[in-house]
Design a protein around this motif. Structure first.
Motif, PDB file in Angstrom:
ATOM      1  N   MET A  75      -5.279  44.620 -18.324  1.00  0.00           N
ATOM      2  CA  MET A  75      -6.451  44.808 -17.467  1.00  0.00           C
ATOM      3  C   MET A  75      -7.661  43.976 -17.890  1.00  0.00           C
ATOM      4  O   MET A  75      -8.794  44.434 -17.848  1.00  0.00           O
ATOM      5  CB  MET A  75      -6.843  46.291 -17.415  1.00  0.00           C
ATOM      6  CG  MET A  75      -5.773  47.209 -16.873  1.00  0.00           C
ATOM      7  SD  MET A  75      -5.272  46.800 -15.180  1.00  0.00           S
ATOM      8  CE  MET A  75      -6.815  46.963 -14.296  1.00  0.00           C
ATOM      9  N   TYR A  76      -7.450  42.736 -18.291  1.00  0.00           N
ATOM     10  CA  TYR A  76      -8.569  41.874 -18.657  1.00  0.00           C
ATOM     11  C   TYR A  76      -8.828  40.781 -17.618  1.00  0.00           C
ATOM     12  O   TYR A  76      -9.907  40.174 -17.611  1.00  0.00           O
ATOM     13  CB  TYR A  76      -8.331  41.218 -20.024  1.00  0.00           C
ATOM     14  CG  TYR A  76      -7.182  40.248 -20.034  1.00  0.00           C
ATOM     15  CD1 TYR A  76      -7.376  38.904 -19.719  1.00  0.00           C
ATOM     16  CD2 TYR A  76      -5.901  40.674 -20.342  1.00  0.00           C
ATOM     17  CE1 TYR A  76      -6.308  38.017 -19.707  1.00  0.00           C
ATOM     18  CE2 TYR A  76      -4.836  39.803 -20.337  1.00  0.00           C
ATOM     19  CZ  TYR A  76      -5.043  38.465 -20.011  1.00  0.00           C
ATOM     20  OH  TYR A  76      -3.991  37.606 -19.993  1.00  0.00           O
ATOM     21  N   SER A  77      -7.862  40.520 -16.741  1.00  0.00           N
ATOM     22  CA  SER A  77      -7.982  39.391 -15.817  1.00  0.00           C
ATOM     23  C   SER A  77      -8.461  39.851 -14.440  1.00  0.00           C
ATOM     24  O   SER A  77      -8.351  41.028 -14.073  1.00  0.00           O
ATOM     25  CB  SER A  77      -6.639  38.670 -15.672  1.00  0.00           C
ATOM     26  OG  SER A  77      -5.697  39.513 -15.011  1.00  0.00           O
ATOM     27  N   LEU A  78      -8.966  38.896 -13.656  1.00  0.00           N
ATOM     28  CA  LEU A  78      -9.379  39.189 -12.285  1.00  0.00           C
ATOM     29  C   LEU A  78      -8.184  39.643 -11.461  1.00  0.00           C
ATOM     30  O   LEU A  78      -8.303  40.541 -10.618  1.00  0.00           O
ATOM     31  CB  LEU A  78     -10.021  37.948 -11.655  1.00  0.00           C
ATOM     32  CG  LEU A  78     -10.490  38.088 -10.199  1.00  0.00           C
ATOM     33  CD1 LEU A  78     -11.534  39.179 -10.055  1.00  0.00           C
ATOM     34  CD2 LEU A  78     -11.030  36.748  -9.689  1.00  0.00           C
ATOM     35  N   HIS A  79      -7.018  39.051 -11.701  1.00  0.00           N
ATOM     36  CA  HIS A  79      -5.807  39.466 -10.994  1.00  0.00           C
ATOM     37  C   HIS A  79      -5.512  40.940 -11.229  1.00  0.00           C
ATOM     38  O   HIS A  79      -5.212  41.684 -10.284  1.00  0.00           O
ATOM     39  CB  HIS A  79      -4.618  38.612 -11.453  1.00  0.00           C
ATOM     40  CG  HIS A  79      -3.286  39.222 -11.130  1.00  0.00           C
ATOM     41  ND1 HIS A  79      -2.845  39.412  -9.834  1.00  0.00           N
ATOM     42  CD2 HIS A  79      -2.295  39.714 -11.932  1.00  0.00           C
ATOM     43  CE1 HIS A  79      -1.645  39.977  -9.851  1.00  0.00           C
ATOM     44  NE2 HIS A  79      -1.300  40.173 -11.110  1.00  0.00           N
ATOM     45  N   SER A  80      -5.596  41.378 -12.493  1.00  0.00           N
ATOM     46  CA  SER A  80      -5.278  42.776 -12.804  1.00  0.00           C
ATOM     47  C   SER A  80      -6.300  43.720 -12.182  1.00  0.00           C
ATOM     48  O   SER A  80      -5.950  44.797 -11.694  1.00  0.00           O
ATOM     49  CB  SER A  80      -5.192  42.987 -14.312  1.00  0.00           C
ATOM     50  OG  SER A  80      -6.436  42.722 -14.936  1.00  0.00           O
ATOM     51  N   TRP A  81      -7.563  43.339 -12.175  1.00  0.00           N
ATOM     52  CA  TRP A  81      -8.596  44.180 -11.570  1.00  0.00           C
ATOM     53  C   TRP A  81      -8.373  44.316 -10.064  1.00  0.00           C
ATOM     54  O   TRP A  81      -8.412  45.418  -9.515  1.00  0.00           O
ATOM     55  CB  TRP A  81      -9.980  43.578 -11.819  1.00  0.00           C
ATOM     56  CG  TRP A  81     -10.466  43.713 -13.230  1.00  0.00           C
ATOM     57  CD1 TRP A  81      -9.708  43.941 -14.349  1.00  0.00           C
ATOM     58  CD2 TRP A  81     -11.816  43.608 -13.673  1.00  0.00           C
ATOM     59  NE1 TRP A  81     -10.497  43.982 -15.463  1.00  0.00           N
ATOM     60  CE2 TRP A  81     -11.810  43.780 -15.088  1.00  0.00           C
ATOM     61  CE3 TRP A  81     -13.024  43.369 -13.045  1.00  0.00           C
ATOM     62  CZ2 TRP A  81     -12.961  43.734 -15.848  1.00  0.00           C
ATOM     63  CZ3 TRP A  81     -14.194  43.324 -13.801  1.00  0.00           C
ATOM     64  CH2 TRP A  81     -14.152  43.501 -15.187  1.00  0.00           C
ATOM     65  N   CYS A  82      -8.153  43.191  -9.393  1.00  0.00           N
ATOM     66  CA  CYS A  82      -7.930  43.232  -7.939  1.00  0.00           C
ATOM     67  C   CYS A  82      -6.627  43.949  -7.606  1.00  0.00           C
ATOM     68  O   CYS A  82      -6.564  44.734  -6.648  1.00  0.00           O
ATOM     69  CB  CYS A  82      -7.906  41.809  -7.374  1.00  0.00           C
ATOM     70  SG  CYS A  82      -9.496  40.960  -7.390  1.00  0.00           S
ATOM     71  N   GLY A  83      -5.589  43.702  -8.390  1.00  0.00           N
ATOM     72  CA  GLY A  83      -4.312  44.345  -8.127  1.00  0.00           C
ATOM     73  C   GLY A  83      -4.355  45.843  -8.311  1.00  0.00           C
ATOM     74  O   GLY A  83      -3.835  46.594  -7.481  1.00  0.00           O
ATOM     75  N   MET A  84      -4.997  46.304  -9.388  1.00  0.00           N
ATOM     76  CA  MET A  84      -5.084  47.742  -9.617  1.00  0.00           C
ATOM     77  C   MET A  84      -5.972  48.406  -8.567  1.00  0.00           C
ATOM     78  O   MET A  84      -5.681  49.515  -8.101  1.00  0.00           O
ATOM     79  CB  MET A  84      -5.605  48.023 -11.021  1.00  0.00           C
ATOM     80  CG  MET A  84      -5.565  49.503 -11.412  1.00  0.00           C
ATOM     81  SD  MET A  84      -3.885  50.210 -11.322  1.00  0.00           S
ATOM     82  CE  MET A  84      -3.109  49.396 -12.733  1.00  0.00           C
ATOM     83  N   ALA A  85      -7.058  47.734  -8.190  1.00  0.00           N
ATOM     84  CA  ALA A  85      -7.916  48.274  -7.133  1.00  0.00           C
ATOM     85  C   ALA A  85      -7.144  48.407  -5.831  1.00  0.00           C
ATOM     86  O   ALA A  85      -7.257  49.420  -5.125  1.00  0.00           O
ATOM     87  CB  ALA A  85      -9.142  47.378  -6.945  1.00  0.00           C
TER      88      ALA A  85
END
Length: 253
Positions: free
Chosen positions: A117-127
């Motif tokens: 959960m450090y990348s923009l991809h992980s933030w957008c994906g989890m959201a």
């Protein structure tokens, strides 16, 4: 009258739906080809566990989510209750598959000692996943299960429709970020030289955009919306009368 054929679908709708399915199946095949040819394939209890993640996210959060959104355009003359159930089941299946993909990436990171959960991809994906789950729960509560009044459903419906399309777009954006992240991690030095893996992954990104655009176009055509059946209008009036105390002629009881 009895035995009459159902009205034909609006001009162009069937063609666009067919194109969306062709694009969807092609992007799934392209995802499989990329992971199989260049990333070693897919396996759970192995160093290849990470590859379960992109496969599940494309299948669940893009293809199945897109098909679930199209249900009300494709099944135009079936009973509304059956259409609602299919809509909810496809979204639920998409969520389950996406959850498998999320578990796969967290377990793979833990095994390899990679932070989460450090990348923009992980933030957008989890959201996208969390909001998608919330959207599904609210949709079932308002439209599938009994209890919500006609006026409450009517007030919530515009938000449900808007966030359905918005979350579909967010899911595709998260996939595009994930593709770029994988390429930079794995072929950073050779990516700029148009190596075959980079070209194939870029093609997958274009297919994701094309699938999203076609589905979005079908969903936003007002003349392609599912028309209410005569019996549904009658049931809706009866439901409103029972829950809100209105008589069929608009007066109060």
């Amino acid at each position: 009258m009895d035995g009459a054929l159902p009205p034909a679908s609006p001009t162009g709708l069937s063609a666009y739906v067919a194109v969306s399915q062709l694009l969807g199946l092609t992007l799934l095949a392209t995802t499989g080809a990329w992971l199989g040819r260049y990333r070693g394939g897919v396996a759970w209890h192995s160093p290849l566990q990470f590859n379960v993640h992109p496969l599940c996210m494309v299948l669940g959060m893009v293809f199945l989510q897109g098909d679930a959104l199209l249900v009300y355009r494709v099944f135009r003359h079936e009973a509304k209750r059956s259409t609602k159930v299919l809509h909810a089941v496809l979204h639920g299946l998409a969520l389950v598959i996406a959850l498998v993909g999320i578990v796969a990436v967290f377990e793979s990171h833990r095994t390899k000692g990679i932070p989460d959960m450090y990348s923009l991809h992980s933030w957008c994906g989890m959201a996208a996943f969390v909001l998608y789950l919330l959207q599904w729960l609210l949709g079932c509560g308002f439209f599938l299960l009994p209890g919500a009044s006609s006026s409450l459903r009517g007030r919530y419906k515009p938000q449900h429709v808007f966030f359905g399309i918005a979350l579909f777009a967010l899911s595709i954006a998260a996939c595009l970020l994930g593709i770029t992240e994988m390429l930079l991690f794995n072929i950073k030095d050779s990516y700029r030289h148009f190596v075959p893996e980079g070209v194939l992954a870029n093609t997958l990104g274009v297919l994701l955009l094309a699938f999203g655009l076609v589905v979005g176009y079908v969903l936003t055509r007002d003349d392609w919306k599912r028309p209410p059946l005569a019996e549904e209008l009658a049931l809706s009036m009866d439901f409103k009368t029972l829950t809100e105390g209105e008589s069929p002629d608009g007066g109060s009881q």
